[in-house]
Design a protein around this motif. Structure first.
Motif, mmCIF file in Angstrom:
data_model
loop_
_atom_site.group_PDB
_atom_site.id
_atom_site.type_symbol
_atom_site.label_atom_id
_atom_site.label_comp_id
_atom_site.label_asym_id
_atom_site.label_seq_id
_atom_site.Cartn_x
_atom_site.Cartn_y
_atom_site.Cartn_z
ATOM 1 N N ALA A 123 0.978 2.170 9.642
ATOM 2 C CA ALA A 123 0.433 1.397 8.582
ATOM 3 C C ALA A 123 1.166 2.300 7.167
ATOM 4 O O ALA A 123 1.369 1.866 5.831
ATOM 5 C CB ALA A 123 -1.373 2.413 8.908
ATOM 6 N N TRP A 161 -6.038 0.917 5.353
ATOM 7 C CA TRP A 161 -6.304 1.233 6.696
ATOM 8 C C TRP A 161 -7.048 2.787 6.944
ATOM 9 O O TRP A 161 -7.879 2.735 8.168
ATOM 10 C CB TRP A 161 -4.937 1.267 7.234
ATOM 11 C CG TRP A 161 -4.795 1.193 7.858
ATOM 12 C CD1 TRP A 161 -4.169 2.983 8.633
ATOM 13 C CD2 TRP A 161 -5.649 0.994 9.625
ATOM 14 N NE1 TRP A 161 -4.159 3.077 10.047
ATOM 15 C CE2 TRP A 161 -4.837 1.822 10.700
ATOM 16 C CE3 TRP A 161 -5.557 0.070 9.876
ATOM 17 C CZ2 TRP A 161 -4.498 1.130 12.023
ATOM 18 C CZ3 TRP A 161 -5.803 -0.631 11.388
ATOM 19 C CH2 TRP A 161 -5.081 0.502 12.360
ATOM 20 N N LEU A 187 -4.701 -3.970 11.705
ATOM 21 C CA LEU A 187 -3.224 -3.963 11.816
ATOM 22 C C LEU A 187 -2.625 -5.341 10.691
ATOM 23 O O LEU A 187 -2.317 -4.815 9.559
ATOM 24 C CB LEU A 187 -2.912 -2.154 11.510
ATOM 25 C CG LEU A 187 -1.202 -2.465 11.077
ATOM 26 C CD1 LEU A 187 -1.765 -1.669 10.390
ATOM 27 C CD2 LEU A 187 -1.122 -1.060 12.049
#
Length: 117
Positions: free
Chosen positions: A23, A34, A60
């Motif tokens: 991330a 996120w 993700l």
């Protein structure tokens, strides 16, 4: 996964660290998304949160692919990230404690009332 990893949750800790590292490579608006996704999904976790790992992976991956394609977060997730997370959890079938307890209570009441009706 060994028994010790399963009991201690160390496998999940390792996976979450990998998710966070991935991330961090995203653009800032995707990083913020996120953070919102993870905070909204943990609400719907079971006792260990293990049921959320495939959902985290998929979310993700979606962010990574769409950021690489140049889409904005709003195009992908919309304005309601909480609603997006609820739909993810619903599709994967993860349930909260409240849902499990409600089902158990309903079964017990139905069993007790079954003999009375």
């Amino acid at each position: 996964m060994t028994f010790l990893e399963r009991v201690t949750g160390s496998d999940m800790t390792k996976a979450m660290k990998e998710f966070e590292a991935r991330a961090q490579a995203l653009p800032p608006e995707y990083q913020a998304a996120w953070e919102d996704i993870t905070s909204n999904l943990w609400i719907d976790a079971n006792f260990t949160g293990r049921s959320l790992m495939p959902i985290f992976e998929s979310a993700l991956e979606l962010l990574e692919v769409t950021s690489a394609d140049g889409h904005s977060v709003e195009e992908v997730l919309g304005d309601d990230i909480e609603g997006f997370c609820k739909s993810l959890v619903g599709e994967e079938g993860a349930k909260t404690y409240r849902d499990k307890w409600r089902e158990q209570l309903n079964r017990n009441v139905a069993k007790k009332l079954g003999g009375l009706i």
